[in-house]
Write a protein that holds these residues in place. Sequence first.
Motif: not given
Length: 192
Positions: A52-61, A66-68, A78-79, A183-189
């Motif tokens: 999930d690239l959109d979600y990664r933008k939220q948790w990966d500092q 980042l987009y497809e 592109y990253w 942590k991202a997995c827990q927040n994703y839920l």
Amino acid sequence: MLLQERSGSIAEMLWPRPSQPQAEQESGLYEYKVFGVLEDCSPALLADVYMDLDYRKQWDQYVKELYERDCNGETVVYWEVKYPFPMSNRDYVYIRQRQELDVEGRKIHVVLAQSTSVPQLPERPGVIRVKRYKQSLAIESDGKMGSKVFMYYFDNPGGQIPSWLINWAAKNGVPNFLKDMAKACQNYLKRT
């Protein structure tokens, strides 16, 4: 070599070894194989979060952009990755694929990624293009509530990388990434 244990995640560097192509052996670059365990993240959830690239933008500092994008009928990622001052950011253009495999009754989520070059995503001024990138990720159940993760990783970041950064990445980067993924997995839920 056990790298670190942090809140439900363990990462073990199986080996760093010199890169196989002769030109990169001389550059001092390494390929990495890493094994990790995320105790509270199921394999399917971990694979979903990873993809999930959109979600990664939220948790990966370290994500700057980042987009497809569809390029000639193929989905290309592109990253742009933030690098510490005074180094230039790096960017990656790559294709990726996700599959679920059944191996002797074990469900394994596999993600493969490899650099590519497309005219629709040209190099940008002030950013160094990573032209050689390859990653293989396999995720399966740990037999409880979590996941076992195996990763093969190589990239040639280009430019002059100081030894302190290479050492930092080897010692801290992977365990920190697994901690952030957990942590991202827990927040994703929580958000679904």
